[in-house]
Design a protein around this motif. Structure first.
Motif, PDB file in Angstrom:
ATOM      1  N   UNK A 166       0.847  -1.186   0.000  1.00 54.61           N
ATOM      2  CA  UNK A 166       0.000   0.000   0.000  1.00 54.61           C
ATOM      3  C   UNK A 166       0.888   1.244   0.000  1.00 54.61           C
ATOM      4  N   UNK A 167       0.708   2.078  -1.000  1.00 57.09           N
ATOM      5  CA  UNK A 167       1.461   3.326  -1.124  1.00 57.09           C
ATOM      6  C   UNK A 167       0.490   4.485  -0.905  1.00 57.09           C
ATOM      7  N   UNK A 168       0.766   5.370   0.058  1.00 59.26           N
ATOM      8  CA  UNK A 168      -0.130   6.520   0.245  1.00 59.26           C
ATOM      9  C   UNK A 168      -0.221   7.362  -1.022  1.00 59.26           C
ATOM     10  N   UNK A 169      -1.412   7.858  -1.308  1.00 57.95           N
ATOM     11  CA  UNK A 169      -1.584   8.730  -2.465  1.00 57.95           C
ATOM     12  C   UNK A 169      -0.649   9.936  -2.354  1.00 57.95           C
ATOM     13  N   UNK A 170      -0.207  10.422  -3.504  1.00 55.68           N
ATOM     14  CA  UNK A 170       0.728  11.550  -3.521  1.00 55.68           C
ATOM     15  C   UNK A 170      -0.010  12.889  -3.468  1.00 55.68           C
ATOM     16  N   UNK A 171      -1.010  12.967  -2.612  1.00 58.39           N
ATOM     17  CA  UNK A 171      -1.777  14.204  -2.486  1.00 58.39           C
ATOM     18  C   UNK A 171      -0.954  15.290  -1.813  1.00 58.39           C
ATOM     19  N   UNK A 172      -0.284  14.936  -0.726  1.00 54.95           N
ATOM     20  CA  UNK A 172       0.562  15.873   0.023  1.00 54.95           C
ATOM     21  C   UNK A 172       1.971  15.335   0.162  1.00 54.95           C
ATOM     22  N   UNK A 173       2.416  14.639  -0.865  1.00 56.43           N
ATOM     23  CA  UNK A 173       3.751  14.038  -0.826  1.00 56.43           C
ATOM     24  C   UNK A 173       4.347  14.047  -2.219  1.00 56.43           C
ATOM     25  N   UNK A 174       5.666  14.039  -2.259  1.00 57.89           N
ATOM     26  CA  UNK A 174       6.374  13.980  -3.521  1.00 57.89           C
ATOM     27  C   UNK A 174       6.313  12.560  -4.078  1.00 57.89           C
ATOM     28  N   UNK A 175       6.059  12.448  -5.363  1.00 58.23           N
ATOM     29  CA  UNK A 175       6.046  11.135  -6.011  1.00 58.23           C
ATOM     30  C   UNK A 175       7.488  10.668  -6.177  1.00 58.23           C
ATOM     31  N   UNK A 176       7.915   9.763  -5.341  1.00 60.31           N
ATOM     32  CA  UNK A 176       9.306   9.334  -5.306  1.00 60.31           C
ATOM     33  C   UNK A 176       9.686   8.456  -6.482  1.00 60.31           C
ATOM     34  N   UNK A 177      10.865   8.708  -7.037  1.00 57.19           N
ATOM     35  CA  UNK A 177      11.341   7.856  -8.133  1.00 57.19           C
ATOM     36  C   UNK A 177      11.580   6.436  -7.659  1.00 57.19           C
ATOM     37  N   UNK A 178      12.036   6.286  -6.410  1.00 58.48           N
ATOM     38  CA  UNK A 178      12.355   4.948  -5.898  1.00 58.48           C
ATOM     39  C   UNK A 178      11.098   4.126  -5.665  1.00 58.48           C
ATOM     40  N   UNK A 179      10.096   4.711  -5.002  1.00 59.99           N
ATOM     41  CA  UNK A 179       8.894   3.930  -4.723  1.00 59.99           C
ATOM     42  C   UNK A 179       8.165   3.578  -6.020  1.00 59.99           C
ATOM     43  N   UNK A 180       8.147   4.490  -6.984  1.00 58.89           N
ATOM     44  CA  UNK A 180       7.474   4.190  -8.251  1.00 58.89           C
ATOM     45  C   UNK A 180       8.208   3.099  -9.022  1.00 58.89           C
ATOM     46  N   UNK A 181       9.531   3.132  -8.984  1.00 63.01           N
ATOM     47  CA  UNK A 181      10.291   2.080  -9.664  1.00 63.01           C
ATOM     48  C   UNK A 181      10.134   0.747  -8.948  1.00 63.01           C
ATOM     49  N   UNK A 182      10.092   0.766  -7.623  1.00 65.37           N
ATOM     50  CA  UNK A 182       9.893  -0.469  -6.864  1.00 65.37           C
ATOM     51  C   UNK A 182       8.557  -1.111  -7.211  1.00 65.37           C
ATOM     52  N   UNK A 183       7.526  -0.281  -7.352  1.00 66.42           N
ATOM     53  CA  UNK A 183       6.204  -0.802  -7.737  1.00 66.42           C
ATOM     54  C   UNK A 183       6.273  -1.443  -9.116  1.00 66.42           C
ATOM     55  N   UNK A 184       6.968  -0.798 -10.056  1.00 70.23           N
ATOM     56  CA  UNK A 184       7.126  -1.386 -11.389  1.00 70.23           C
ATOM     57  C   UNK A 184       7.826  -2.734 -11.326  1.00 70.23           C
ATOM     58  N   UNK A 185       8.908  -2.796 -10.571  1.00 70.67           N
ATOM     59  CA  UNK A 185       9.711  -4.016 -10.506  1.00 70.67           C
ATOM     60  C   UNK A 185       8.968  -5.156  -9.805  1.00 70.67           C
ATOM     61  N   UNK A 186       8.053  -4.807  -8.905  1.00 69.89           N
ATOM     62  CA  UNK A 186       7.334  -5.827  -8.136  1.00 69.89           C
ATOM     63  C   UNK A 186       6.071  -6.320  -8.844  1.00 69.89           C
ATOM     64  N   UNK A 187       5.800  -5.792 -10.051  1.00 71.96           N
ATOM     65  CA  UNK A 187       4.616  -6.215 -10.792  1.00 71.96           C
ATOM     66  C   UNK A 187       4.589  -7.738 -10.925  1.00 71.96           C
ATOM     67  N   UNK A 188       3.458  -8.320 -10.558  1.00 69.53           N
ATOM     68  CA  UNK A 188       3.303  -9.759 -10.665  1.00 69.53           C
ATOM     69  C   UNK A 188       3.739 -10.517  -9.433  1.00 69.53           C
ATOM     70  N   UNK A 189       4.501  -9.871  -8.544  1.00 72.06           N
ATOM     71  CA  UNK A 189       4.952 -10.558  -7.334  1.00 72.06           C
ATOM     72  C   UNK A 189       4.032 -10.312  -6.151  1.00 72.06           C
ATOM     73  N   UNK A 190       3.405  -9.144  -6.094  1.00 68.05           N
ATOM     74  CA  UNK A 190       2.481  -8.845  -5.002  1.00 68.05           C
ATOM     75  C   UNK A 190       1.535  -7.749  -5.461  1.00 68.05           C
ATOM     76  N   UNK A 191       0.307  -7.752  -4.938  1.00 64.63           N
ATOM     77  CA  UNK A 191      -0.647  -6.708  -5.318  1.00 64.63           C
ATOM     78  C   UNK A 191      -0.223  -5.355  -4.762  1.00 64.63           C
ATOM     79  N   UNK A 192      -0.589  -4.290  -5.492  1.00 64.68           N
ATOM     80  CA  UNK A 192      -0.213  -2.929  -5.112  1.00 64.68           C
ATOM     81  C   UNK A 192      -1.460  -2.056  -5.104  1.00 64.68           C
ATOM     82  N   UNK A 193      -1.546  -1.173  -4.128  1.00 60.99           N
ATOM     83  CA  UNK A 193      -2.667  -0.242  -4.048  1.00 60.99           C
ATOM     84  C   UNK A 193      -2.153   1.140  -3.686  1.00 60.99           C
ATOM     85  N   UNK A 194      -2.582   2.168  -4.455  1.00 63.56           N
ATOM     86  CA  UNK A 194      -2.320   3.559  -4.118  1.00 63.56           C
ATOM     87  C   UNK A 194      -3.599   4.127  -3.514  1.00 63.56           C
ATOM     88  N   UNK A 195      -3.562   4.492  -2.240  1.00 65.64           N
ATOM     89  CA  UNK A 195      -4.766   4.995  -1.587  1.00 65.64           C
ATOM     90  C   UNK A 195      -4.390   5.758  -0.325  1.00 65.64           C
TER      91      UNK A 195
END
Length: 313
Positions: A224-253
């Motif tokens: 679970x990744x907190x929505x980027x409403x009041x936060x910077x969209x991090x390059x690391x967390x976004x890349x980690x989500x890409x790399x983890x595709x298919x290994x575990x479910x992901x939710x931005x909320x």
């Protein structure tokens, strides 16, 4: 009386004075000079650059290991967005800026390091009007970076709810040079004897840490990744989500504090440390109080990604 020096005497005195942090600087570039230098005593910014006295500017930080710059293009793309948010542009093309970053890293002559890129409104006066500044400023510096030892990752981090609120949305989403809330959060962490402060927005939802993003693994095993409403969209967390595709479910909320107490894992994701586990939040252990499998897996994916896709120099 204070001496009044001519140019040569002033430069001589300047070069004779030690400065804090100079041992950490590898090489730097300034657009006005148009050259790379390795003497940190000459790494200077004009006092009337609006970047210095108004915080009117943007920055990016990236690392390189084994002569590979990680996520160079992702950082530059975010910098483009930040620049647009401040109606700012570098004093060269974005393509040339990319080349300058690589050249500065190469000029430093070291395999591992960090890069700081700053684009400011530029020098021209001590007012607030951007029209004072005829040309934007550009500074690129390479400095030493020492990866954390494995024992640091095995130990994990302690975290707490900061008294400093999350930034306003429009500022939080721009990586701008006004980092005073982040500074105050870090000071608070030192005072409390903990590692990581977590900021929350006005609705009580989790935003980010002082210099990184937060994520958690909930009881269903979802990342679970907190929505980027009041936060910077991090390059690391976004890349980690890409790399983890298919290994575990992901939710931005949106994430509320009580979910941190119930989480299987809490993760901090950022440029310097990739992914590290939070093992205690507000004095209470997270799960069994040890780093979990998702933190280790995401870190391994990010490390392999640097070696496979980092920009070589």
């Amino acid at each position: 009386m204070i001496p009044v020096l001519d140019t040569d005497d002033y430069v001589t005195r300047l070069l004779s004075r030690e400065r804090p942090g100079e041992a950490g600087i590898i090489a730097f570039y300034e657009h006005r000079v148009g050259a790379i230098c390795r003497n940190p005593r000459l790494m200077l910014m004009p006092l009337d650059d609006h970047l210095a006295h108004r915080g009117d500017g943007i920055f990016e930080s990236m690392k390189y290991l084994h002569r590979r710059i990680y996520q160079l293009d992702a950082h530059l793309e975010r910098m483009r967005r930040s620049a647009a948010g401040l109606y700012l542009a570098p004093p060269c093309t974005w393509e040339r800026l990319r080349e300058i970053i690589i050249e500065v890293a190469k000029a430093g002559g070291e395999a591992d390091g960090s890069i700081r890129v700053l684009v400011g409104r530029g020098p021209g006066g001590f007012g607030i009007d951007p029209a004072e500044c005829p040309e934007p400023s550009l500074y690129v510096a390479a400095y030493h970076f020492t990866p954390k030892p494995e024992a640091w990752f095995d130990k994990g981090l302690t975290a707490f709810r900061s008294s400093i609120p999350a930034k306003q949305g429009y500022l939080a989403r721009i990586k701008n040079a006004n980092y005073l809330p982040n500074v105050l959060m870090t000071r608070e962490a030192h005072e409390r004897g903990m590692d990581v402060p977590f900021s929350f927005d006005d609705d009580g939802c989790l935003a980010e840490t002082a210099i990184a993003n937060v994520a958690l693994v909930d009881q269903t095993g979802t990342l679970v990744v907190p929505e980027f409403t009041n936060a910077l969209a991090g390059t690391t967390v976004l890349r980690a989500v890409e790399l983890a595709q298919g290994e575990l479910p992901v939710s931005f909320r949106k994430v509320r504090e009580e979910e941190l107490h119930a989480a299987r894992e809490i993760l901090v994701l950022g440029t310097s440390s990739d992914c590290v586990a939070v093992v205690a939040y507000e004095g209470r252990p997270v799960a069994d109080g040890r780093p979990g499998p998702v933190s280790r897996r995401l870190r391994a994916l990010l490390q392999a990604d640097l070696m496979g896709h980092g920009v070589p120099f």
